[in-house]
Design an enzyme around this catalytic site. Structure first.
Site, PDB file in Angstrom:
ATOM      1  N   SER A 180       0.843  -1.217  -0.170  1.00  0.00           N
ATOM      2  CA  SER A 180       0.135   0.027  -0.072  1.00  0.00           C
ATOM      3  C   SER A 180       1.035   1.223   0.020  1.00  0.00           C
ATOM      4  O   SER A 180       2.160   1.128   0.250  1.00  0.00           O
ATOM      5  CB  SER A 180      -0.777   0.106   1.188  1.00  0.00           C
ATOM      6  OG  SER A 180      -1.333   1.220   1.507  1.00  0.00           O
ATOM      7  N   TYR A 184      -3.657  -0.040   9.915  1.00  0.00           N
ATOM      8  CA  TYR A 184      -3.533  -0.387   8.674  1.00  0.00           C
ATOM      9  C   TYR A 184      -1.993  -0.041   8.086  1.00  0.00           C
ATOM     10  O   TYR A 184      -1.146  -0.808   7.365  1.00  0.00           O
ATOM     11  CB  TYR A 184      -4.546   0.508   7.755  1.00  0.00           C
ATOM     12  CG  TYR A 184      -4.310   0.206   6.353  1.00  0.00           C
ATOM     13  CD1 TYR A 184      -5.210  -0.891   5.688  1.00  0.00           C
ATOM     14  CD2 TYR A 184      -3.885   0.796   5.348  1.00  0.00           C
ATOM     15  CE1 TYR A 184      -5.024  -1.436   4.562  1.00  0.00           C
ATOM     16  CE2 TYR A 184      -3.958   0.740   3.767  1.00  0.00           C
ATOM     17  CZ  TYR A 184      -4.494  -0.563   3.480  1.00  0.00           C
ATOM     18  OH  TYR A 184      -4.665  -0.689   2.183  1.00  0.00           O
TER      19      TYR A 184
HETATM   20  P1  NAP Z   1     -12.062  -4.783  -0.963  1.00  0.00           P
HETATM   21  O1  NAP Z   1     -12.710  -4.233  -2.351  1.00  0.00           O
HETATM   22  O2  NAP Z   1     -12.350  -4.354   0.350  1.00  0.00           O
HETATM   23  O3  NAP Z   1     -11.647  -6.384  -1.147  1.00  0.00           O
HETATM   24  C1  NAP Z   1     -11.317  -7.017  -0.137  1.00  0.00           C
HETATM   25  C2  NAP Z   1     -11.237  -8.718  -0.376  1.00  0.00           C
HETATM   26  O4  NAP Z   1     -10.569  -9.156   0.919  1.00  0.00           O
HETATM   27  C3  NAP Z   1     -12.673  -9.070  -0.226  1.00  0.00           C
HETATM   28  O5  NAP Z   1     -13.086  -9.921  -1.392  1.00  0.00           O
HETATM   29  C4  NAP Z   1     -12.895  -9.540   1.051  1.00  0.00           C
HETATM   30  O6  NAP Z   1     -13.984 -10.614   1.058  1.00  0.00           O
HETATM   31  C5  NAP Z   1     -11.425 -10.119   1.381  1.00  0.00           C
HETATM   32  N1  NAP Z   1     -11.430 -10.552   2.962  1.00  0.00           N
HETATM   33  C6  NAP Z   1     -11.331  -9.486   3.913  1.00  0.00           C
HETATM   34  N2  NAP Z   1     -10.892 -10.013   4.804  1.00  0.00           N
HETATM   35  C7  NAP Z   1     -10.859 -11.314   4.804  1.00  0.00           C
HETATM   36  C8  NAP Z   1     -10.510 -12.504   5.407  1.00  0.00           C
HETATM   37  N3  NAP Z   1     -10.457 -12.554   6.882  1.00  0.00           N
HETATM   38  N4  NAP Z   1     -10.520 -13.711   4.953  1.00  0.00           N
HETATM   39  C9  NAP Z   1     -10.656 -13.911   3.542  1.00  0.00           C
HETATM   40  N5  NAP Z   1     -10.999 -12.845   2.831  1.00  0.00           N
HETATM   41  C10 NAP Z   1     -11.116 -11.697   3.251  1.00  0.00           C
HETATM   42  O7  NAP Z   1     -10.504  -4.248  -1.064  1.00  0.00           O
HETATM   43  P2  NAP Z   1      -9.522  -4.013  -2.237  1.00  0.00           P
HETATM   44  O8  NAP Z   1      -9.676  -2.471  -2.392  1.00  0.00           O
HETATM   45  O9  NAP Z   1      -9.622  -4.867  -3.684  1.00  0.00           O
HETATM   46  O10 NAP Z   1      -8.128  -4.442  -1.536  1.00  0.00           O
HETATM   47  C11 NAP Z   1      -7.522  -5.468  -1.768  1.00  0.00           C
HETATM   48  C12 NAP Z   1      -6.010  -5.564  -1.142  1.00  0.00           C
HETATM   49  O11 NAP Z   1      -5.137  -4.459  -1.664  1.00  0.00           O
HETATM   50  C13 NAP Z   1      -6.120  -5.272   0.371  1.00  0.00           C
HETATM   51  O12 NAP Z   1      -5.020  -5.920   1.014  1.00  0.00           O
HETATM   52  C14 NAP Z   1      -5.704  -3.711   0.696  1.00  0.00           C
HETATM   53  O13 NAP Z   1      -5.471  -3.255   1.637  1.00  0.00           O
HETATM   54  C15 NAP Z   1      -4.960  -3.465  -0.756  1.00  0.00           C
HETATM   55  N6  NAP Z   1      -4.942  -1.912  -1.119  1.00  0.00           N
HETATM   56  C16 NAP Z   1      -6.223  -1.388  -1.587  1.00  0.00           C
HETATM   57  C17 NAP Z   1      -6.073  -0.240  -2.083  1.00  0.00           C
HETATM   58  C18 NAP Z   1      -7.105   0.710  -2.748  1.00  0.00           C
HETATM   59  O14 NAP Z   1      -6.919   1.995  -2.879  1.00  0.00           O
HETATM   60  N7  NAP Z   1      -8.240  -0.091  -2.960  1.00  0.00           N
HETATM   61  C19 NAP Z   1      -4.622   0.424  -2.212  1.00  0.00           C
HETATM   62  C20 NAP Z   1      -3.428  -0.139  -1.795  1.00  0.00           C
HETATM   63  C21 NAP Z   1      -3.855  -1.601  -1.268  1.00  0.00           C
HETATM   64  P3  NAP Z   1     -15.082 -10.792   2.184  1.00  0.00           P
HETATM   65  O15 NAP Z   1     -15.089  -9.638   2.899  1.00  0.00           O
HETATM   66  O16 NAP Z   1     -16.232 -10.873   1.349  1.00  0.00           O
HETATM   67  O17 NAP Z   1     -14.681 -11.997   2.823  1.00  0.00           O
HETATM   68  C1  GCO Z   2      -7.033   5.353   2.974  1.00  0.00           C
HETATM   69  C2  GCO Z   2      -7.183   4.166   1.922  1.00  0.00           C
HETATM   70  C3  GCO Z   2      -5.686   3.566   1.729  1.00  0.00           C
HETATM   71  C4  GCO Z   2      -5.577   3.010   0.195  1.00  0.00           C
HETATM   72  C5  GCO Z   2      -4.490   2.261   0.059  1.00  0.00           C
HETATM   73  C6  GCO Z   2      -3.516   3.244  -0.520  1.00  0.00           C
HETATM   74  O1  GCO Z   2      -7.923   5.364   3.718  1.00  0.00           O
HETATM   75  O2  GCO Z   2      -6.015   6.062   2.986  1.00  0.00           O
HETATM   76  O3  GCO Z   2      -8.080   3.336   1.956  1.00  0.00           O
HETATM   77  O4  GCO Z   2      -4.949   3.299   2.806  1.00  0.00           O
HETATM   78  O5  GCO Z   2      -6.570   2.032   0.102  1.00  0.00           O
HETATM   79  O6  GCO Z   2      -4.016   1.324   0.864  1.00  0.00           O
HETATM   80  O7  GCO Z   2      -2.512   2.715  -1.000  1.00  0.00           O
END
Ligand code: NAP
Ligand code: GCO
Length: 268
Positions: free
Chosen positions: A148, A161
């Protein structure tokens, strides 16, 4: 052909939490790069059933969904056995499942802090540890940890986080250090701000129709001037999962539209 280096033909990939969002986009990219089988999990049968519809709509049928909470060590170990029996070896693991809680640290309960650490940091340890022995035996494996911006930067309300994702960066480097000799590559993919359900609350328009202040903030903080789409992570994920990255280990590749290189837009 240089493109052969990026082929995932014959490879099985497990992407945790790949029902929608970033995990789904990465799984889709793997399927398009020729992966033999896609494996995913989530916490409920409903999420799995919905995800099957999304995969099938993309023409992806070699997909296997399982109900499994990644923080449940016993369930994860049992699932690894089940995958071996029903699908085959796990060549590629993506630790994607994650949550965020946006609460000022002094108001956050210890249990809330702990839950984020458990899902975002302890679970990648649990799942990697369960898959590493077969990778060591085969002397080949790819682990990709979804890091992240918060692996590098802090901001208000996301202490747990940031602590987890900073830790995940170091877990990535340590897996590289500890298992590199088995021809296992463990790298991080660090997305910038991606339009997924996780960030939806930060993008909701205001009651008067204007942009959410955080939405405007991210557009100003990103040289690209926009949120990124999950599909834009696919190419880097395929690179990190394929032979093209066999000499890349312990790195975090940030796919952030330039956020980490930028001091932010000058006031007009
Ligand atoms: P999201 O839309 O909230 O999807 C998260 C997924 O993780 C869902 O399918 C959820 O499934 C699953 N999950 C959560 N807790 C779980 C558990 N204990 N066991 C199994 N499955 C679980 O999130 P996203 O934005 O796609 O993010 C995916 C990853 O990328 C995360 O690690 C997040 O921190 C990271 N990330 C996101 C961003 C961003 O801007 N969106 C940026 C950087 C990093 P259920 O809740 O249905 O079980
Ligand atoms: C926030 C965001 C994040 C992003 C991501 C950035 O509240 O700042 O949700 O932290 O999802 O991980 O890379």
């Amino acid at each position: 052909m240089i493109s052969n280096l990026f082929s995932l033909e014959g490879k099985n990939a497990w992407v945790t939490g790949a029902c929608y969002g970033i995990g789904f986009a990465i799984a889709k990219a793997f399927a398009k790069a020729g992966a033999e089988h896609i494996i995913f999990n989530a916490r409920s049968k409903e999420a799995i059933d919905n995800a099957y519809k999304l995969y099938h709509a993309e023409g992806i049928t070699n997909v296997h969904g399982y109900v499994c909470d990644v923080t449940d060590e016993k369930a994860v170990k049992a699932l690894v056995e089940q995958i071996h029996t029903e699908v085959g070896p796990i060549h590629i693991l993506v630790n994607n499942a994650g949550i965020i809680k946006r609460i000022p640290m002094h108001e956050m309960k210890r249990e809330e802090f702990q839950q984020v650490i458990d899902i975002d940091l302890v679970a990648p340890y649990i799942v990697s540890a369960a898959v590493l022995p077969e990778m060591m035996e085969r002397r080949e494996g790819k682990i990709i940890n979804i890091c992240s911006m918060m692996s590098e930067l802090g901001r208000e309300t996301v202490s747990a986080y940031a602590a987890a994702k900073g830790g995940l960066k170091m877990l990535t480097r340590n897996i590289c250090a500890e298992y590199g000799e088995y021809n296992i590559q463990c790298n991080g993919l660090g997305p910038g701000y991606i339009a997924t359900p996780q960030t939806a609350p930060l993008r909701e328009p205001q009651p008067d129709g204007s942009k959410h202040p955080f939405d405007a903030f991210i557009c100003a903080k990103t040289p690209a001037g926009r949120w990124l789409e999950a599909d834009e992570l696919g190419g880097t994920a395929v690179f990190l999962a394929s032979h093209a990255s066999d000499a890349v280990n312990g790195q975090i590749i940030y796919v952030d539209g330039g956020i980490l290189a930028y001091i932010g837009r000058q006031p007009k």
